[in-house]
Design a protein around this motif. Structure first.
Motif, PDB file in Angstrom:
ATOM      1  N   SER A  28       0.797  -1.221   0.000  1.00  0.00           N
ATOM      2  CA  SER A  28       0.000   0.000   0.000  1.00  0.00           C
ATOM      3  C   SER A  28       0.832   1.275   0.000  1.00  0.00           C
ATOM      4  O   SER A  28       0.274   2.371   0.032  1.00  0.00           O
ATOM      5  N   THR A  29       2.146   1.144  -0.020  1.00  0.00           N
ATOM      6  CA  THR A  29       3.020   2.320  -0.036  1.00  0.00           C
ATOM      7  C   THR A  29       3.977   2.230  -1.217  1.00  0.00           C
ATOM      8  O   THR A  29       4.241   1.155  -1.747  1.00  0.00           O
ATOM      9  N   ASP A  30       4.519   3.361  -1.597  1.00  0.00           N
ATOM     10  CA  ASP A  30       5.404   3.451  -2.750  1.00  0.00           C
ATOM     11  C   ASP A  30       6.766   2.828  -2.450  1.00  0.00           C
ATOM     12  O   ASP A  30       7.225   2.828  -1.300  1.00  0.00           O
ATOM     13  N   GLN A  31       7.417   2.311  -3.479  1.00  0.00           N
ATOM     14  CA  GLN A  31       8.750   1.722  -3.329  1.00  0.00           C
ATOM     15  C   GLN A  31       9.737   2.703  -2.700  1.00  0.00           C
ATOM     16  O   GLN A  31      10.648   2.308  -1.983  1.00  0.00           O
ATOM     17  N   GLN A  32       9.572   3.985  -2.979  1.00  0.00           N
ATOM     18  CA  GLN A  32      10.506   4.996  -2.489  1.00  0.00           C
ATOM     19  C   GLN A  32      10.075   5.598  -1.152  1.00  0.00           C
ATOM     20  O   GLN A  32      10.678   6.562  -0.679  1.00  0.00           O
ATOM     21  N   ALA A  33       9.064   5.052  -0.527  1.00  0.00           N
ATOM     22  CA  ALA A  33       8.553   5.612   0.724  1.00  0.00           C
ATOM     23  C   ALA A  33       9.634   5.606   1.804  1.00  0.00           C
ATOM     24  O   ALA A  33      10.281   4.578   2.047  1.00  0.00           O
ATOM     25  N   ASP A  34       9.825   6.774   2.443  1.00  0.00           N
ATOM     26  CA  ASP A  34      10.769   6.839   3.547  1.00  0.00           C
ATOM     27  C   ASP A  34      10.051   6.541   4.858  1.00  0.00           C
ATOM     28  O   ASP A  34       8.860   6.220   4.871  1.00  0.00           O
ATOM     29  N   ARG A  39       5.401   5.882   8.526  1.00  0.00           N
ATOM     30  CA  ARG A  39       4.802   6.272   9.806  1.00  0.00           C
ATOM     31  C   ARG A  39       3.405   6.868   9.584  1.00  0.00           C
ATOM     32  O   ARG A  39       2.463   6.539  10.309  1.00  0.00           O
ATOM     33  N   SER A  40       3.291   7.726   8.590  1.00  0.00           N
ATOM     34  CA  SER A  40       2.005   8.353   8.299  1.00  0.00           C
ATOM     35  C   SER A  40       0.960   7.300   7.929  1.00  0.00           C
ATOM     36  O   SER A  40      -0.193   7.370   8.363  1.00  0.00           O
ATOM     37  N   ALA A  41       1.378   6.317   7.132  1.00  0.00           N
ATOM     38  CA  ALA A  41       0.439   5.264   6.719  1.00  0.00           C
ATOM     39  C   ALA A  41      -0.066   4.473   7.922  1.00  0.00           C
ATOM     40  O   ALA A  41      -1.247   4.127   8.008  1.00  0.00           O
ATOM     41  N   ILE A  42       0.830   4.179   8.873  1.00  0.00           N
ATOM     42  CA  ILE A  42       0.454   3.369  10.028  1.00  0.00           C
ATOM     43  C   ILE A  42      -0.295   4.188  11.069  1.00  0.00           C
ATOM     44  O   ILE A  42      -1.326   3.750  11.597  1.00  0.00           O
ATOM     45  N   SER A  59       2.719  -0.977  16.647  1.00  0.00           N
ATOM     46  CA  SER A  59       2.995  -1.602  15.353  1.00  0.00           C
ATOM     47  C   SER A  59       4.130  -0.893  14.631  1.00  0.00           C
ATOM     48  O   SER A  59       5.009  -1.547  14.045  1.00  0.00           O
ATOM     49  N   LEU A  60       4.103   0.429  14.651  1.00  0.00           N
ATOM     50  CA  LEU A  60       5.185   1.191  14.014  1.00  0.00           C
ATOM     51  C   LEU A  60       6.524   0.837  14.644  1.00  0.00           C
ATOM     52  O   LEU A  60       7.506   0.567  13.928  1.00  0.00           O
ATOM     53  N   ARG A  61       6.580   0.852  15.967  1.00  0.00           N
ATOM     54  CA  ARG A  61       7.838   0.570  16.654  1.00  0.00           C
ATOM     55  C   ARG A  61       8.325  -0.841  16.355  1.00  0.00           C
ATOM     56  O   ARG A  61       9.516  -1.062  16.073  1.00  0.00           O
ATOM     57  N   GLN A  62       7.430  -1.798  16.382  1.00  0.00           N
ATOM     58  CA  GLN A  62       7.827  -3.186  16.200  1.00  0.00           C
ATOM     59  C   GLN A  62       8.246  -3.478  14.763  1.00  0.00           C
ATOM     60  O   GLN A  62       9.248  -4.160  14.513  1.00  0.00           O
ATOM     61  N   LEU A  63       7.497  -2.964  13.793  1.00  0.00           N
ATOM     62  CA  LEU A  63       7.879  -3.173  12.397  1.00  0.00           C
ATOM     63  C   LEU A  63       9.177  -2.454  12.059  1.00  0.00           C
ATOM     64  O   LEU A  63      10.001  -2.962  11.284  1.00  0.00           O
ATOM     65  N   THR A  64       9.370  -1.286  12.634  1.00  0.00           N
ATOM     66  CA  THR A  64      10.624  -0.564  12.421  1.00  0.00           C
ATOM     67  C   THR A  64      11.795  -1.352  13.000  1.00  0.00           C
ATOM     68  O   THR A  64      12.873  -1.438  12.386  1.00  0.00           O
ATOM     69  N   TYR A  65      11.593  -1.929  14.148  1.00  0.00           N
ATOM     70  CA  TYR A  65      12.644  -2.728  14.788  1.00  0.00           C
ATOM     71  C   TYR A  65      13.064  -3.892  13.897  1.00  0.00           C
ATOM     72  O   TYR A  65      14.254  -4.133  13.676  1.00  0.00           O
ATOM     73  N   PHE A  66      12.094  -4.630  13.395  1.00  0.00           N
ATOM     74  CA  PHE A  66      12.420  -5.817  12.615  1.00  0.00           C
ATOM     75  C   PHE A  66      12.905  -5.496  11.202  1.00  0.00           C
ATOM     76  O   PHE A  66      13.772  -6.195  10.669  1.00  0.00           O
ATOM     77  N   TYR A  67      12.359  -4.446  10.568  1.00  0.00           N
ATOM     78  CA  TYR A  67      12.583  -4.252   9.135  1.00  0.00           C
ATOM     79  C   TYR A  67      13.229  -2.919   8.741  1.00  0.00           C
ATOM     80  O   TYR A  67      13.697  -2.800   7.609  1.00  0.00           O
ATOM     81  N   GLY A  68      13.237  -1.948   9.619  1.00  0.00           N
ATOM     82  CA  GLY A  68      13.828  -0.663   9.276  1.00  0.00           C
ATOM     83  C   GLY A  68      12.821   0.325   8.707  1.00  0.00           C
ATOM     84  O   GLY A  68      12.769   1.472   9.116  1.00  0.00           O
ATOM     85  N   LEU A  69      12.040  -0.122   7.715  1.00  0.00           N
ATOM     86  CA  LEU A  69      10.973   0.697   7.112  1.00  0.00           C
ATOM     87  C   LEU A  69      11.473   2.045   6.629  1.00  0.00           C
ATOM     88  O   LEU A  69      10.860   3.074   6.896  1.00  0.00           O
ATOM     89  N   ASP A  70      12.549   2.061   5.882  1.00  0.00           N
ATOM     90  CA  ASP A  70      13.088   3.342   5.414  1.00  0.00           C
ATOM     91  C   ASP A  70      13.870   3.122   4.129  1.00  0.00           C
ATOM     92  O   ASP A  70      14.858   2.391   4.108  1.00  0.00           O
ATOM     93  N   SER A  71      13.426   3.780   3.061  1.00  0.00           N
ATOM     94  CA  SER A  71      14.081   3.618   1.757  1.00  0.00           C
ATOM     95  C   SER A  71      15.482   4.205   1.737  1.00  0.00           C
ATOM     96  O   SER A  71      16.227   3.967   0.780  1.00  0.00           O
ATOM     97  N   THR A  72      15.871   4.970   2.767  1.00  0.00           N
ATOM     98  CA  THR A  72      17.235   5.483   2.825  1.00  0.00           C
ATOM     99  C   THR A  72      18.198   4.467   3.448  1.00  0.00           C
ATOM    100  O   THR A  72      19.404   4.696   3.471  1.00  0.00           O
ATOM    101  N   GLU A 244      20.124   3.756  -7.440  1.00  0.00           N
ATOM    102  CA  GLU A 244      18.858   4.282  -7.986  1.00  0.00           C
ATOM    103  C   GLU A 244      18.023   4.968  -6.908  1.00  0.00           C
ATOM    104  O   GLU A 244      17.295   5.925  -7.196  1.00  0.00           O
ATOM    105  N   ALA A 245      18.116   4.475  -5.684  1.00  0.00           N
ATOM    106  CA  ALA A 245      17.288   5.006  -4.604  1.00  0.00           C
ATOM    107  C   ALA A 245      17.782   6.339  -4.071  1.00  0.00           C
ATOM    108  O   ALA A 245      17.059   7.034  -3.364  1.00  0.00           O
ATOM    109  N   LYS A 246      19.008   6.691  -4.392  1.00  0.00           N
ATOM    110  CA  LYS A 246      19.579   7.934  -3.856  1.00  0.00           C
ATOM    111  C   LYS A 246      19.059   9.158  -4.625  1.00  0.00           C
ATOM    112  O   LYS A 246      18.728   9.080  -5.770  1.00  0.00           O
TER     113      LYS A 246
END
Length: 246
Positions: A28-34, A39-42, A59-72, A244-246
């Protein structure tokens, strides 16, 4: 996060790797989502349909912990590209990324995949693995960690059923290439890449690790050159994804 009296901590004391939530977020989010967009989506859009504001924050904290959730973040950027291109390997790719962030999960999964297919994997055995991973928890927390580790392995297709039994599974070339690249990014080079503890989460012994990397090279996921005992592994595809992501 749960109380450990010393040593290693783990998010498993609160929850599993939540592959369902991750899939909802990524589809549900873009490939380039930072991270701000994630965070806004969740939090603001309640994409994961949580009942309270606190549940969204958790959920935000836990998913960030496991996966990073940041295109940077390179590890997440490469993961997300592989996730979209290799649907049959999505759950294992996610498990690998989560294991790279949580040493207790990594130890638990490595133990599970060493068990013979069809054998029962018990909470008690996993609790002992957690203790050996360097953290000391109380009995209730140890049970919860084991429960969430088994839930995570079942989500990834490594275990199944009740009682929980080791399932047959075969890691794919993308997963092997991703583990090799993570080892490279952590400082390993040449044949030392084959020694990465993350390969243990794929259930591969060293001879099988090398063959898996050879197969990944056949599929142009990495480049592997060997002359006698000298091995060189490069990752033009993954470095291109990051550029490409930069």
């Amino acid at each position: 996060m749960g109380r450990a009296t010393q040593g290693t901590r783990t998010m498993l004391v609160r929850r599993s790797i939540a592959l369902g939530d991750l899939e909802s977020l990524l589809t549900s989010t873009d490939q380039q989502a930072d991270h701000a967009a994630m965070r806004s989506a969740i939090i603001e859009d309640n994409l994961l349909a949580k009942g309270t504001g606190q549940a969204r924050q958790n959920s935000l904290r836990q998913l960030t912990y496991f996966y990073g959730l940041d295109s940077t973040m390179p590890a997440f950027t490469v993961f997300r590209r592989l996730y979209s291109h290799y649907p049959r390997e999505q759950s294992i790719l996610a498990l690998v990324l989560a294991c790279s962030h949580d040493p207790v999960l990594r130890s638990a999964i490595a133990y599970i995949v060493r068990q013979p297919p069809g054998s029962i994997v018990s909470h008690k055995a996993l609790a002992e693995v957690v203790l050996k991973a360097g953290a000391t928890y109380g009995p209730a927390s140890l049970h919860k960690i084991a429960e969430n580790a088994l839930a995570s392995s079942t989500m990834a297709g490594i275990t199944r059923g009740v009682p929980v039994r080791r399932a047959e599974f075969q890691p794919g070339a993308a997963s092997a290439a991703y583990v090799a690249w993570l080892a490279h990014k952590a400082g390993a080079s040449g044949s030392a890449i084959f020694d990465s503890a993350l390969f243990g989460c794929l259930g591969l012994e060293q001879a099988a690790v090398r063959e898996a990397c050879v197969e990944a090279a056949r599929r142009s996921l990495l480049e592997l050159r060997a002359a006698g005992n000298v091995v060189e592994i490069t990752f033009r595809l993954f470095e291109g994804i990051i550029a490409e992501a930069k």
